[in-house]
Design a protein around this motif. Structure first.
Motif, PDB file in Angstrom:
ATOM      1  N   GLU A 196      -5.152  12.046  -6.319  1.00 39.18           N
ATOM      2  CA  GLU A 196      -5.132  11.459  -5.010  1.00 39.18           C
ATOM      3  C   GLU A 196      -5.287  10.046  -4.881  1.00 39.18           C
ATOM      4  OE1 GLU A 196      -7.242  11.678  -0.536  1.00 39.18           O
ATOM      5  OE2 GLU A 196      -7.749  13.110  -2.238  1.00 39.18           O
ATOM      6  N   GLY A 197      -6.134   9.532  -5.760  1.00 37.86           N
ATOM      7  CA  GLY A 197      -6.283   8.089  -5.910  1.00 37.86           C
ATOM      8  C   GLY A 197      -5.264   7.385  -5.897  1.00 37.86           C
ATOM      9  N   ALA A 198      -3.968   7.525  -6.373  1.00 37.39           N
ATOM     10  CA  ALA A 198      -2.984   6.591  -6.628  1.00 37.39           C
ATOM     11  C   ALA A 198      -2.221   6.658  -5.255  1.00 37.39           C
ATOM     12  CB  ALA A 198      -1.653   7.607  -7.463  1.00 37.39           C
ATOM     13  N   LEU A 199      -2.395   7.245  -3.988  1.00 35.74           N
ATOM     14  CA  LEU A 199      -2.052   7.491  -2.767  1.00 35.74           C
ATOM     15  C   LEU A 199      -2.901   6.251  -1.983  1.00 35.74           C
ATOM     16  CD1 LEU A 199      -1.898  11.105  -1.795  1.00 35.74           C
ATOM     17  CD2 LEU A 199      -0.165   9.753  -2.757  1.00 35.74           C
ATOM     18  N   HIS A 200      -3.794   6.036  -2.367  1.00 33.48           N
ATOM     19  CA  HIS A 200      -4.883   4.791  -1.959  1.00 33.48           C
ATOM     20  C   HIS A 200      -4.614   3.403  -2.488  1.00 33.48           C
ATOM     21  CE1 HIS A 200      -6.695   7.778   0.502  1.00 33.48           C
ATOM     22  NE2 HIS A 200      -6.643   8.767  -0.422  1.00 33.48           N
ATOM     23  N   ALA A 201      -3.897   3.417  -3.979  1.00 32.03           N
ATOM     24  CA  ALA A 201      -3.856   2.063  -4.523  1.00 32.03           C
ATOM     25  C   ALA A 201      -2.796   1.257  -3.827  1.00 32.03           C
ATOM     26  CB  ALA A 201      -3.550   2.369  -6.202  1.00 32.03           C
ATOM     27  N   LEU A 202      -3.155   0.363  -3.414  1.00 29.68           N
ATOM     28  CA  LEU A 202      -2.087  -0.865  -2.791  1.00 29.68           C
ATOM     29  C   LEU A 202      -1.414  -1.418  -3.612  1.00 29.68           C
ATOM     30  CD1 LEU A 202      -3.675  -1.277   0.883  1.00 29.68           C
ATOM     31  CD2 LEU A 202      -1.933   0.214   0.265  1.00 29.68           C
ATOM     32  N   VAL A 203      -0.584  -1.075  -4.298  1.00 25.46           N
ATOM     33  CA  VAL A 203       0.189  -1.698  -5.467  1.00 25.46           C
ATOM     34  C   VAL A 203       1.485  -2.713  -4.719  1.00 25.46           C
ATOM     35  CG1 VAL A 203      -0.510  -0.474  -7.329  1.00 25.46           C
ATOM     36  CG2 VAL A 203       1.507   0.177  -6.075  1.00 25.46           C
ATOM     37  N   CYS A 204       1.458  -2.118  -3.360  1.00 26.81           N
ATOM     38  CA  CYS A 204       2.534  -2.931  -2.644  1.00 26.81           C
ATOM     39  C   CYS A 204       2.177  -3.066  -1.104  1.00 26.81           C
ATOM     40  CB  CYS A 204       3.791  -2.019  -2.421  1.00 26.81           C
ATOM     41  SG  CYS A 204       3.404  -0.301  -1.872  1.00 26.81           S
ATOM     42  N   PRO A 205       2.949  -3.766  -0.214  1.00 27.67           N
ATOM     43  CA  PRO A 205       2.240  -3.937   1.104  1.00 27.67           C
ATOM     44  C   PRO A 205       2.165  -2.529   1.815  1.00 27.67           C
ATOM     45  CG  PRO A 205       4.016  -5.490   0.616  1.00 27.67           C
ATOM     46  CD  PRO A 205       4.063  -4.440  -0.595  1.00 27.67           C
ATOM     47  N   ARG A 206       1.412  -2.534   2.662  1.00 22.79           N
ATOM     48  CA  ARG A 206       0.975  -1.455   3.504  1.00 22.79           C
ATOM     49  C   ARG A 206       2.433  -0.717   3.899  1.00 22.79           C
ATOM     50  NH1 ARG A 206      -4.450  -1.118   4.373  1.00 22.79           N
ATOM     51  NH2 ARG A 206      -4.241  -0.004   6.213  1.00 22.79           N
ATOM     52  N   LEU A 239      -2.613  16.567   3.595  1.00 23.75           N
ATOM     53  CA  LEU A 239      -3.458  15.352   2.761  1.00 23.75           C
ATOM     54  C   LEU A 239      -2.678  14.206   2.789  1.00 23.75           C
ATOM     55  CD1 LEU A 239      -5.239  15.625  -0.515  1.00 23.75           C
ATOM     56  CD2 LEU A 239      -3.800  13.893  -0.079  1.00 23.75           C
ATOM     57  N   LEU A 240      -1.341  14.372   2.581  1.00 22.78           N
ATOM     58  CA  LEU A 240      -0.461  13.185   2.591  1.00 22.78           C
ATOM     59  C   LEU A 240      -0.447  12.610   4.184  1.00 22.78           C
ATOM     60  CD1 LEU A 240       2.442  14.656   0.414  1.00 22.78           C
ATOM     61  CD2 LEU A 240       0.977  12.768  -0.039  1.00 22.78           C
ATOM     62  N   GLY A 241      -0.018  13.576   5.100  1.00 20.46           N
ATOM     63  CA  GLY A 241      -0.192  12.892   6.382  1.00 20.46           C
ATOM     64  C   GLY A 241      -1.368  12.366   6.940  1.00 20.46           C
ATOM     65  N   ARG A 242      -2.572  12.708   6.488  1.00 18.78           N
ATOM     66  CA  ARG A 242      -3.763  11.770   6.667  1.00 18.78           C
ATOM     67  C   ARG A 242      -3.934  10.639   6.289  1.00 18.78           C
ATOM     68  NH1 ARG A 242      -6.297  17.252   5.667  1.00 18.78           N
ATOM     69  NH2 ARG A 242      -6.786  16.444   3.879  1.00 18.78           N
ATOM     70  N   THR A 243      -3.085  10.541   4.872  1.00 15.68           N
ATOM     71  CA  THR A 243      -3.326   9.327   4.114  1.00 15.68           C
ATOM     72  C   THR A 243      -2.270   8.390   4.854  1.00 15.68           C
ATOM     73  OG1 THR A 243      -3.894  10.374   2.213  1.00 15.68           O
ATOM     74  CG2 THR A 243      -3.161   8.145   1.972  1.00 15.68           C
ATOM     75  N   ARG A 244      -1.242   9.125   5.058  1.00 16.26           N
ATOM     76  CA  ARG A 244      -0.195   7.828   5.883  1.00 16.26           C
ATOM     77  C   ARG A 244      -0.744   7.690   7.165  1.00 16.26           C
ATOM     78  NH1 ARG A 244       2.570   5.337   8.573  1.00 16.26           N
ATOM     79  NH2 ARG A 244       4.873   5.451   8.827  1.00 16.26           N
ATOM     80  N   ALA A 245      -1.267   8.328   7.897  1.00 11.55           N
ATOM     81  CA  ALA A 245      -1.942   8.112   9.030  1.00 11.55           C
ATOM     82  C   ALA A 245      -3.075   6.730   9.081  1.00 11.55           C
ATOM     83  CB  ALA A 245      -2.391   9.134  10.037  1.00 11.55           C
ATOM     84  N   ALA A 246      -3.774   6.907   7.834  1.00 12.71           N
ATOM     85  CA  ALA A 246      -4.950   5.950   7.931  1.00 12.71           C
ATOM     86  C   ALA A 246      -4.123   4.392   7.478  1.00 12.71           C
ATOM     87  CB  ALA A 246      -5.475   6.320   6.798  1.00 12.71           C
ATOM     88  N   LEU A 247      -3.108   4.771   7.336  1.00 16.55           N
ATOM     89  CA  LEU A 247      -2.345   3.210   6.832  1.00 16.55           C
ATOM     90  C   LEU A 247      -2.149   2.381   8.276  1.00 16.55           C
ATOM     91  CD1 LEU A 247       0.025   3.904   3.902  1.00 16.55           C
ATOM     92  CD2 LEU A 247      -2.000   2.297   4.105  1.00 16.55           C
ATOM     93  N   GLY A 248      -1.891   3.381   9.228  1.00  9.18           N
ATOM     94  CA  GLY A 248      -1.450   2.870  10.487  1.00  9.18           C
ATOM     95  C   GLY A 248      -0.256   2.738  10.642  1.00  9.18           C
TER      96      GLY A 248
END
Length: 278
Positions: A173-183, A269-278
Motif C-alpha cells: 500500500e505504501g506505493a499508492l502514497h508515494a508521490l513520484v509524480c504530480p497529484r 482501499l484504492l477508492g479511499r486513497t484516490r479520494a484523499a488526493l482530492g
C-alpha cells in the motif's frame, strides 16, 4: 539468492579440487583422464572458468564419484543466474530494455509479481511511467529517450487482453502514497488500478498498511511461468533460475498474498486513497 557469481564459481571450483584430492589425483592426472589441457583443470578449480554440465559429469566420473554430479550441477544452475547491471543495459536509453520486456511478457503465460515502492510497469498509465522513467534517466545519467520508452512500456500492457494468460500481482500500500509524480497524475494512476480489478486475466491485491503479516516486504520480484525470478535492485537486474530460488520466492509471494486485500476490499482501499488526493 545468488548475487555473487564469482564467489559461487570459486566455491564450485574448490569442491572440484576437493573431489580430485580425495581421490588421490593430481591436476595432471585429471587432465590425462579427461584428455584436457592442464590449464583447463586449473581454471575450473580456481573459479576462473565456468564448467559445463558435461564437464561436471566427466569430473565426477574421473574422481570415482559419479553420484556427486547431480549436486555439482545444482550449484552450476545457481551460478548461471544472470546478473545484469542497469548502467550497461541503459547505455543507449530505456527504450531497448522496455522492448525486451514486451517480448518477454508475450512469451509468458503465467506471471506472479510483487512490488513494494511503485506501481508495476504492467499497470502504469503513460503519465505515471513518464515521470518514473525520466527520474531514472536522471539518476543513472543515461540518454533521455523517455517518450519512446513510455510507448514501449505501455505496449507491454497489451498482454493483459490476451486469452490464456494470468497475471497475479501484489502491491504494498505504501506505493499508492508515494508521490513520484504530480497529484493529478497519481489520481489517474489510481483510477487505472481500480479499473483493473475484475479483469479476467488479472488478480490484483494490495497489502495494506497495518495488516498482520507472516513476512515483511523487502523488494519487488516477478516469477515468470514458475521458471525464473526477476529481481530489480537500484543498480542490477537479477535473473534466478535455480529450483531453490523459485521455491523460496514462491513461498514469499504466497505469504504476502495471505495478507493482501483482493476484489471489493482492494477496490475500497484504492477508492479511499484516490479520494484523499482530492
Amino acid at each position: 539468492m545468488t548475487t555473487h557469481p564469482d564467489a559461487d564459481r570459486s566455491a564450485l571450483g574448490a569442491r572440484l579440487r576437493e573431489l580430485r584430492t580425495d581421490a588421490g589425483l593430481t591436476g595432471k592426472d585429471v587432465a590425462a583422464r579427461l584428455r584436457w589441457q592442464r590449464s583447463r583443470v586449473s581454471r575450473l578449480e580456481t573459479g576462473k572458468q565456468t564448467p559445463t554440465p558435461t564437464d561436471l559429469d566427466q569430473w565426477a566420473a574421473a574422481a570415482g564419484e559419479p553420484d556427486t554430479a547431480a549436486g555439482l550441477k545444482s550449484r552450476l544452475r545457481g551460478i548461471r543466474s544472470q546478473q545484469r547491471a542497469w548502467r550497461r543495459q541503459l547505455a543507449s536509453g530505456h527504450r531497448g530494455v522496455q522492448e525486451r520486456y514486451v517480448a518477454e511478457y508475450r512469451r509468458t503465460s503465467a506471471l506472479r509479481g510483487y512490488e513494494a515502492t511503485v506501481v508495476p510497469g504492467l499497470f502504469q498509465t503513460p503519465d505515471y511511467a513518464h515521470h518514473l522513467l525520466l527520474a531514472n534517466a536522471d539518476l543513472m545519467g543515461t540518454p533521455r529517450d523517455t517518450e519512446a520508452a513510455v510507448r514501449a512500456r505501455v505496449k507491454r500492457q497489451e498482454v493483459l487482453y490476451e486469452p490464456d494468460k494470468t497475471f497475479r500481482v501484489l502491491l504494498w500500500e505504501g506505493a499508492l502514497h508515494a508521490l513520484v509524480c504530480p497529484r493529478e497524475v497519481m489520481a489517474g494512476q489510481l483510477d487505472r488500478l481500480i479499473n483493473l480489478i475484475g479483469m479476467p486475466s488479472v488478480s490484483f491485491g494490495v497489502v495494506p498498511l497495518g495488516a498482520p503479516m507472516r513476512i515483511t516486504p523487502r523488494h519487488g520480484f516477478w516469477i515468470f511461468d514458475e521458471e525464473r525470478v526477476v529481481v530489480e535492485t537500484i543498480n542490477t537486474e537479477l535473473r534466478l533460475e535455480s529450483a531453490d530460488d523459485l521455491a523460496l520466492y514462491g513461498r514469499v509471494w504466497d505469504r504476502l498474498s495471505e495478507s493482501a486485500l483482493h476484489g471489493a476490499a482492494a477496490r475500497r482501499l484504492l477508492g479511499r486513497t484516490r479520494a484523499a488526493l482530492g
